[in-house]
Design a protein around this motif. Structure first.
Motif, PDB file in Angstrom:
ATOM      1  N   LEU A   3       0.834  -1.199   0.000  1.00  0.00           N
ATOM      2  CA  LEU A   3       0.000   0.000   0.000  1.00  0.00           C
ATOM      3  C   LEU A   3       0.871   1.252   0.000  1.00  0.00           C
ATOM      4  CD1 LEU A   3      -2.987   0.820   0.089  1.00  0.00           C
ATOM      5  CD2 LEU A   3      -2.785   1.003   2.553  1.00  0.00           C
ATOM      6  N   VAL A   4       1.939   1.256   0.782  1.00  0.00           N
ATOM      7  CA  VAL A   4       2.847   2.402   0.818  1.00  0.00           C
ATOM      8  C   VAL A   4       3.478   2.606  -0.551  1.00  0.00           C
ATOM      9  CG1 VAL A   4       4.998   3.267   1.786  1.00  0.00           C
ATOM     10  CG2 VAL A   4       3.308   2.236   3.287  1.00  0.00           C
ATOM     11  N   VAL A   5       3.915   1.517  -1.187  1.00  0.00           N
ATOM     12  CA  VAL A   5       4.533   1.624  -2.511  1.00  0.00           C
ATOM     13  C   VAL A   5       3.542   2.170  -3.528  1.00  0.00           C
ATOM     14  CG1 VAL A   5       5.515   0.287  -4.414  1.00  0.00           C
ATOM     15  CG2 VAL A   5       6.241  -0.172  -2.075  1.00  0.00           C
ATOM     16  N   VAL A   6       2.316   1.654  -3.494  1.00  0.00           N
ATOM     17  CA  VAL A   6       1.310   2.128  -4.452  1.00  0.00           C
ATOM     18  C   VAL A   6       1.011   3.607  -4.225  1.00  0.00           C
ATOM     19  CG1 VAL A   6      -1.090   1.911  -5.150  1.00  0.00           C
ATOM     20  CG2 VAL A   6       0.284  -0.130  -4.840  1.00  0.00           C
ATOM     21  N   PHE A   7       0.772   3.984  -2.963  1.00  0.00           N
ATOM     22  CA  PHE A   7       0.517   5.387  -2.670  1.00  0.00           C
ATOM     23  C   PHE A   7       1.712   6.244  -3.088  1.00  0.00           C
ATOM     24  CE2 PHE A   7      -3.202   4.061  -0.675  1.00  0.00           C
ATOM     25  CZ  PHE A   7      -3.913   5.142  -0.155  1.00  0.00           C
ATOM     26  N   ALA A  14       1.933  11.891  -9.721  1.00  0.00           N
ATOM     27  CA  ALA A  14       1.144  13.123  -9.718  1.00  0.00           C
ATOM     28  C   ALA A  14       2.023  14.340  -9.444  1.00  0.00           C
ATOM     29  CB  ALA A  14       0.027  13.028  -8.685  1.00  0.00           C
ATOM     30  N   ALA A  15       2.928  14.212  -8.449  1.00  0.00           N
ATOM     31  CA  ALA A  15       3.762  15.364  -8.078  1.00  0.00           C
ATOM     32  C   ALA A  15       4.744  15.710  -9.192  1.00  0.00           C
ATOM     33  CB  ALA A  15       4.518  15.061  -6.786  1.00  0.00           C
ATOM     34  N   VAL A  16       5.366  14.688  -9.782  1.00  0.00           N
ATOM     35  CA  VAL A  16       6.316  14.961 -10.864  1.00  0.00           C
ATOM     36  C   VAL A  16       5.604  15.559 -12.071  1.00  0.00           C
ATOM     37  CG1 VAL A  16       7.852  13.850 -12.529  1.00  0.00           C
ATOM     38  CG2 VAL A  16       8.001  13.255 -10.124  1.00  0.00           C
ATOM     39  N   SER A  17       4.436  15.028 -12.385  1.00  0.00           N
ATOM     40  CA  SER A  17       3.679  15.582 -13.516  1.00  0.00           C
ATOM     41  C   SER A  17       3.280  17.025 -13.254  1.00  0.00           C
ATOM     42  CB  SER A  17       2.438  14.726 -13.776  1.00  0.00           C
ATOM     43  OG  SER A  17       2.793  13.390 -14.067  1.00  0.00           O
ATOM     44  N   ALA A  18       2.734  17.259 -12.074  1.00  0.00           N
ATOM     45  CA  ALA A  18       2.322  18.627 -11.748  1.00  0.00           C
ATOM     46  C   ALA A  18       3.526  19.560 -11.677  1.00  0.00           C
ATOM     47  CB  ALA A  18       1.561  18.639 -10.418  1.00  0.00           C
ATOM     48  N   LEU A 182       7.619  16.281  -0.087  1.00  0.00           N
ATOM     49  CA  LEU A 182       6.546  16.364   0.915  1.00  0.00           C
ATOM     50  C   LEU A 182       5.339  15.542   0.486  1.00  0.00           C
ATOM     51  CD1 LEU A 182       6.725  20.163   1.850  1.00  0.00           C
ATOM     52  CD2 LEU A 182       7.560  18.211   3.176  1.00  0.00           C
ATOM     53  N   ALA A 183       5.083  15.523  -0.822  1.00  0.00           N
ATOM     54  CA  ALA A 183       3.962  14.704  -1.308  1.00  0.00           C
ATOM     55  C   ALA A 183       4.229  13.226  -1.057  1.00  0.00           C
ATOM     56  CB  ALA A 183       3.736  14.965  -2.800  1.00  0.00           C
ATOM     57  N   LEU A 184       5.496  12.791  -1.256  1.00  0.00           N
ATOM     58  CA  LEU A 184       5.831  11.387  -0.989  1.00  0.00           C
ATOM     59  C   LEU A 184       5.678  11.065   0.498  1.00  0.00           C
ATOM     60  CD1 LEU A 184       8.980  10.851  -3.244  1.00  0.00           C
ATOM     61  CD2 LEU A 184       6.704   9.874  -3.549  1.00  0.00           C
ATOM     62  N   ILE A 185       6.168  11.985   1.343  1.00  0.00           N
ATOM     63  CA  ILE A 185       6.022  11.759   2.786  1.00  0.00           C
ATOM     64  C   ILE A 185       4.548  11.724   3.168  1.00  0.00           C
ATOM     65  CG2 ILE A 185       6.512  12.724   5.060  1.00  0.00           C
ATOM     66  CD1 ILE A 185       9.095  13.870   3.897  1.00  0.00           C
ATOM     67  N   GLY A 186       3.791  12.659   2.596  1.00  0.00           N
ATOM     68  CA  GLY A 186       2.346  12.667   2.883  1.00  0.00           C
ATOM     69  C   GLY A 186       1.658  11.406   2.414  1.00  0.00           C
ATOM     70  N   SER A 187       2.081  10.879   1.249  1.00  0.00           N
ATOM     71  CA  SER A 187       1.466   9.640   0.751  1.00  0.00           C
ATOM     72  C   SER A 187       1.810   8.468   1.657  1.00  0.00           C
ATOM     73  CB  SER A 187       1.942   9.365  -0.674  1.00  0.00           C
ATOM     74  OG  SER A 187       3.336   9.059  -0.683  1.00  0.00           O
ATOM     75  N   ALA A 188       3.056   8.457   2.194  1.00  0.00           N
ATOM     76  CA  ALA A 188       3.423   7.385   3.126  1.00  0.00           C
ATOM     77  C   ALA A 188       2.579   7.451   4.391  1.00  0.00           C
ATOM     78  CB  ALA A 188       4.907   7.479   3.467  1.00  0.00           C
ATOM     79  N   LEU A 189       2.385   8.676   4.907  1.00  0.00           N
ATOM     80  CA  LEU A 189       1.543   8.830   6.097  1.00  0.00           C
ATOM     81  C   LEU A 189       0.102   8.440   5.791  1.00  0.00           C
ATOM     82  CD1 LEU A 189       2.942  12.218   7.473  1.00  0.00           C
ATOM     83  CD2 LEU A 189       3.449   9.901   8.271  1.00  0.00           C
ATOM     84  N   LEU A 190      -0.366   8.810   4.593  1.00  0.00           N
ATOM     85  CA  LEU A 190      -1.727   8.451   4.200  1.00  0.00           C
ATOM     86  C   LEU A 190      -1.863   6.936   4.061  1.00  0.00           C
ATOM     87  CD1 LEU A 190      -4.503   9.537   3.404  1.00  0.00           C
ATOM     88  CD2 LEU A 190      -3.707   9.650   1.041  1.00  0.00           C
ATOM     89  N   ALA A 191      -0.814   6.301   3.497  1.00  0.00           N
ATOM     90  CA  ALA A 191      -0.843   4.836   3.378  1.00  0.00           C
ATOM     91  C   ALA A 191      -0.854   4.186   4.754  1.00  0.00           C
ATOM     92  CB  ALA A 191       0.359   4.357   2.569  1.00  0.00           C
TER      93      ALA A 191
END
Length: 500
Positions: A3-7, A14-18, A182-191
């Protein structure tokens, strides 16, 4: 982790694209704004100052005009003016020769500036146009532009540094990179939050299902909330409660059936004792009976013995089911025990013994006799003689894992493959056309129970060469745990019916 990897992958994409889109848009906006401002200012200066110069300006005039153009610029660019003196010789005037000279102007840009356009073709209104190009000198980006005065006059080139814009874009790139991190860290916390709220309850549900499958029927899940997981937990609890109730009902009925069989067996034992005594008297007097009555007397004697064996077997089965069967261990010479079993039943002529003298094991002699009698009797009944009984030990001598291995092999047609899984089932008979036979179908089942109470096992298979069936008995030479003393004994001899 999945789940962490997928998130993380989703957030990174998303972050790199944006970030990439934002960087590209901002870069184009910043460079276009600076470029337009510098080129428009340069065009205006060319119209105001360069166009005012004479057709054959002097070098001092070109120098002064270039300096004025550079100093009056709001952008802060360098200027080089290129003219012609009498005789067609070129002259150059630069605002700052140390910063910008004609050597810094790309050849492609010079060609474009000097190229005369056909007026009137493709909407062209002027023979010369303003051209620009981005270059890099000494690691610093520059905007270089050039134009020629229409109607005759000098050619001008400008060079504006884009270092400030590059620094701004570098700061933007760092900001976008930090935002991506920060988006990656946030995704890990969300996962992690998703794992806590979703996966952990699912894990608990799986653990509860595993315990329920292992027989812990009182397992329940704590229900909290009203979401789908809570509804799933309620469904699981309801299913577990229903299963527990059904198992309890089945256990009660099974216990009632066991008590019925045990009570019936005990109740039948008294009249069976009397019947056995009567049949023994009838058997002794059978030779003196009327020839018309003798067959009936023989049938009564045979069926009474069969019924007596069935009652004894039922009582033995109830002991195993109730857990009251006990071992009485003694040091047994296995070869002598096999010989005694065969001799007691008058099977010496039909059985071949392959066993060394001196192989001893600590076993229950009576129960070993029951096992051997059932296995050998079954082989004689369904496989035919000769029956071969071999005895050996497996494992290191006197080690904890040493086993006694006894194989009983016949030379009959073998056991059908569909029957093999059921040969040790109670009351199982392979032939549906012969539901009534001399055997009760309990002999092999009792043999297996006696082996299991020793901590051993019995397996049945067909001989690899297709010549008969093989029953293999494995018993520990010294059982690590026994079950006390038995409360009664049964005679063996019912081998069960396992052949069609």
């Amino acid at each position: 982790m999945r789940l962490v990897v997928v998130f993380g992958l989703v957030a990174l994409t998303a972050a790199v694209s944006a970030s990439g889109i934002a960087y590209w848009l901002n870069r184009e906006a910043v460079l276009t704004r600076t470029q337009d401002s510098a080129l428009n200012d340069f065009r205006q200066e060319m119209q105001d100052r360069a166009a005012a110069l004479p057709l054959r300006p002097t070098e001092e005039e070109l120098q002064r005009a270039a300096e004025q153009m550079a100093s009056s610029s709001a952008v802060g660019y360098g200027v080089v003016l290129l003219g012609e003196r009498d005789g067609g010789k070129p002259i150059v005037g630069a605002s700052d020769p140390d910063r910008f000279t004609m050597d810094d102007v790309p050849a492609s840009l010079r060609q474009a500036v000097e190229r005369r356009q056909e007026v009137g073709e493709d909407g062209e209104d002027y023979p010369y146009h303003l051209f620009w190009q981005r270059t890099e000198r000494g690691g610093t980006p520059y905007l270089v532009g050039g134009a020629r005065v229409d109607g005759g006059g000098p050619t001008g080139y400008m060079s504006a540094s884009l270092e400030a814009e590059r620094q701004d874009l570098s700061s933007l790139a760092w900001s976008l990179g930090i935002a991506t991190l920060l988006a990656l860290i946030g995704s890990a916390l969300l996962a992690q939050a998703a794992a806590t709220t979703v996966l952990r309850p699912v894990h608990k549900l799986g653990e509860a299902a595993r315990r329920l499958g292992e027989g812990e029927l009182e397992t329940r899940l704590r229900v909290s909330g009203t979401d789908e997981l809570a509804e799933l937990a309620r469904t699981f609890n309801a299913a577990a409660e229903s299963l527990q109730k059904k198992v309890a009902d089945m256990s009660a009925r099974e216990e009632s059936s066991r008590r019925f069989v045990a009570d019936m067996s005990h109740e039948l034992r008294t009249p069976m004792t009397a019947l056995t005594a009567v049949t023994e008297v009838l058997e002794e007097e059978q030779d003196g009976l009327d020839p018309m009555i003798a067959p009936a007397v023989a049938l009564v004697v045979s069926e009474t013995r069969r019924l007596n064996t069935l009652v004894e077997n039922l009582m033995e089965v109830t002991r195993f089911d109730a857990g009251t069967a006990r071992l009485v261990l003694d040091e047994v010479d296995v070869a002598d025990q096999v010989t005694a079993c065969v001799d007691a039943r008058a099977w010496l002529d039909a059985v071949e013994l392959d066993a060394e003298r001196g192989i001893t094991a600590r076993l229950d002699p009576r129960r070993l006799d029951v096992i051997l009698a059932n296995l050998i009797g079954n082989a004689l009944k369904h496989g035919g003689s000769p029956v071969r009984v071999s005895v050996r030990t497996a494992g290191e001598a006197r080690s904890v894992g040493e086993e006694l291995v006894i194989e009983v092999r016949d030379h009959g047609p073998g056991i059908p493959e569909e029957v093999l899984p059921h040969v040790f089932d109670r009351f199982y008979k392979a032939s549906a056309s012969r539901p009534r036979s001399e055997g009760s179908g309990l002999g092999l089942s009792i043999a297996r129970e006696n082996a299991m109470i020793h901590g051993g096992s019995i397996a049945a298979r067909n001989s690899p060469d297709g010549d008969g069936a093989v029953f293999e008995l494995r018993l520990p030479v010294d059982p690590s745990r026994g079950v006390g003393a038995d409360d009664g004994g049964e005679d063996a001899g019912d081998g069960g019916e396992v052949r069609a």
